[in-house]
Design an enzyme around this catalytic site. Sequence first.
Site, PDB file in Angstrom:
ATOM      1  N   HIS A 352       0.827  -1.217   0.000  1.00 45.12           N
ATOM      2  CA  HIS A 352       0.000   0.000   0.000  1.00 45.12           C
ATOM      3  C   HIS A 352       0.859   1.264   0.000  1.00 45.12           C
ATOM      4  O   HIS A 352       2.081   1.222   0.202  1.00 45.12           O
ATOM      5  CB  HIS A 352      -0.947   0.015   1.201  1.00 45.12           C
ATOM      6  CG  HIS A 352      -0.271   0.037   2.531  1.00 45.12           C
ATOM      7  ND1 HIS A 352       0.329   1.170   3.064  1.00 45.12           N
ATOM      8  CD2 HIS A 352      -0.098  -0.934   3.461  1.00 45.12           C
ATOM      9  CE1 HIS A 352       0.827   0.899   4.252  1.00 45.12           C
ATOM     10  NE2 HIS A 352       0.587  -0.385   4.518  1.00 45.12           N
ATOM     11  N   CYS A 370       3.479  -4.818   6.507  1.00 47.37           N
ATOM     12  CA  CYS A 370       3.097  -4.521   5.133  1.00 47.37           C
ATOM     13  C   CYS A 370       4.320  -4.142   4.286  1.00 47.37           C
ATOM     14  O   CYS A 370       5.412  -3.926   4.801  1.00 47.37           O
ATOM     15  CB  CYS A 370       2.094  -3.366   5.102  1.00 47.37           C
ATOM     16  SG  CYS A 370       0.504  -3.761   5.882  1.00 47.37           S
TER      17      CYS A 370
END
Length: 423
Positions: A352, A370
């Site tokens: 992201h 992440c």
Amino acid sequence: MSFGARAAGPTGGNHRLASAALGVATALIATAALATGTWGPAAMNRVLAGGSVSPPPALPAAEISIQAGANPIGDGLVPIGAGPAPVSPTTPVTVAVQHGTLQTVQVTDAKSGQQVPGTLAPDSKTWRTTAPLSYDDTYQVAAVAVGEDRQVARESGTVSTVRPAALTTAALRPSDGATVGVGQPLVVRFTRPVADRAAAVRALSVSTSPEQAGSWYWMSATEAHYRAESYWQPGTTIRLNANVFGVDLGKGAFGQANRAATVRVHDSWVAKADGRSKVMQIFHNGTLAKTMPISLGSPDHPSHSGPHVVSDKKPSIIMDSCTYGVCEGDPGYYKEKVDLDLRISNDGEFVHSAPWSVGQQGSSNVSHGCVNLSPANAQWFFSHFNIGDVVEITNSGGPRLPVWDTYGDWTVPWSEWQAGGKS
């Protein structure tokens, strides 16, 4: 002198009359036998010449059998009669005749009164249903045949189908018509635990074009995945059939309905994220297309290593650490809107946009697991990667992605995968 006729003796005239009558009768019988085909011309000539032959053998009557099975005669099938065992609704009802030909066959649903369609073989010796039956039902079977003796024979019986203790459905992923990346496994999820996994796998079929061998692996008692030894070839068409209707899946549970899906694999997109170099290389159909700096999970929250597969894609989401136990008031708590999100595991791992960590991207790993990208790189990645595309994470310091975590399928060695996850 007188004249008179000599009287016939007690045997002479009567014998000649009896012989003549017998000859006429024999000729008539022979003529009839020739007409019906029971005697040939040679036998006829012998009789007419004064010879004799044995009486013609009686032609056999038609023998009709009604069976629930794949073959008309034998193979251990149980004839329908007194108290036959209930059969699967996918078992065809077969009617066969010996020494004759079938004239009519009717299989009637006792509940609805509807007739089940069927087809008669070209030689009129066998008839078989061409549509599945229903669960927990009874069917009346009536057959008429004409035997070699030219007599009409009739036979009737009943067929009963099983009454399941429970019905289970099979949901397929990806759905029919989907286009996916090279890492997308096939998923079959049952609504009830499957006790007989071997029976379930026999009911599942996969074909690929171009052909690629694959195997099933059970993630749990309700979920089975299918993949090849390595990622799918770009452009592959995959056809998945779950023909579970009528299948005994163990402990009285049967499949409720068949399902099918045809899926197409698009171009190969594979990202290789290296936690040591803090760089992610992106390959399109095997050729390096782009390189971008990244930040993976910090030492306290290391990213899982191994191949990850994109399972979801959203322009923005709210990320809340409380979903994995770090709630408001706890150290490390966060809840914020994050843009350009591609989920790669159910453990909260995404690729992201992370404008807050641009300064660390390429130099240190500071995320909660992440793959952090700059807004510009995240936009490029979001535009090019889709469901089923692959993100391989190495040198993260974290454990391997569990096989059961969404699509951790590719973390399992092929030899282990082929064992099917039976343990």
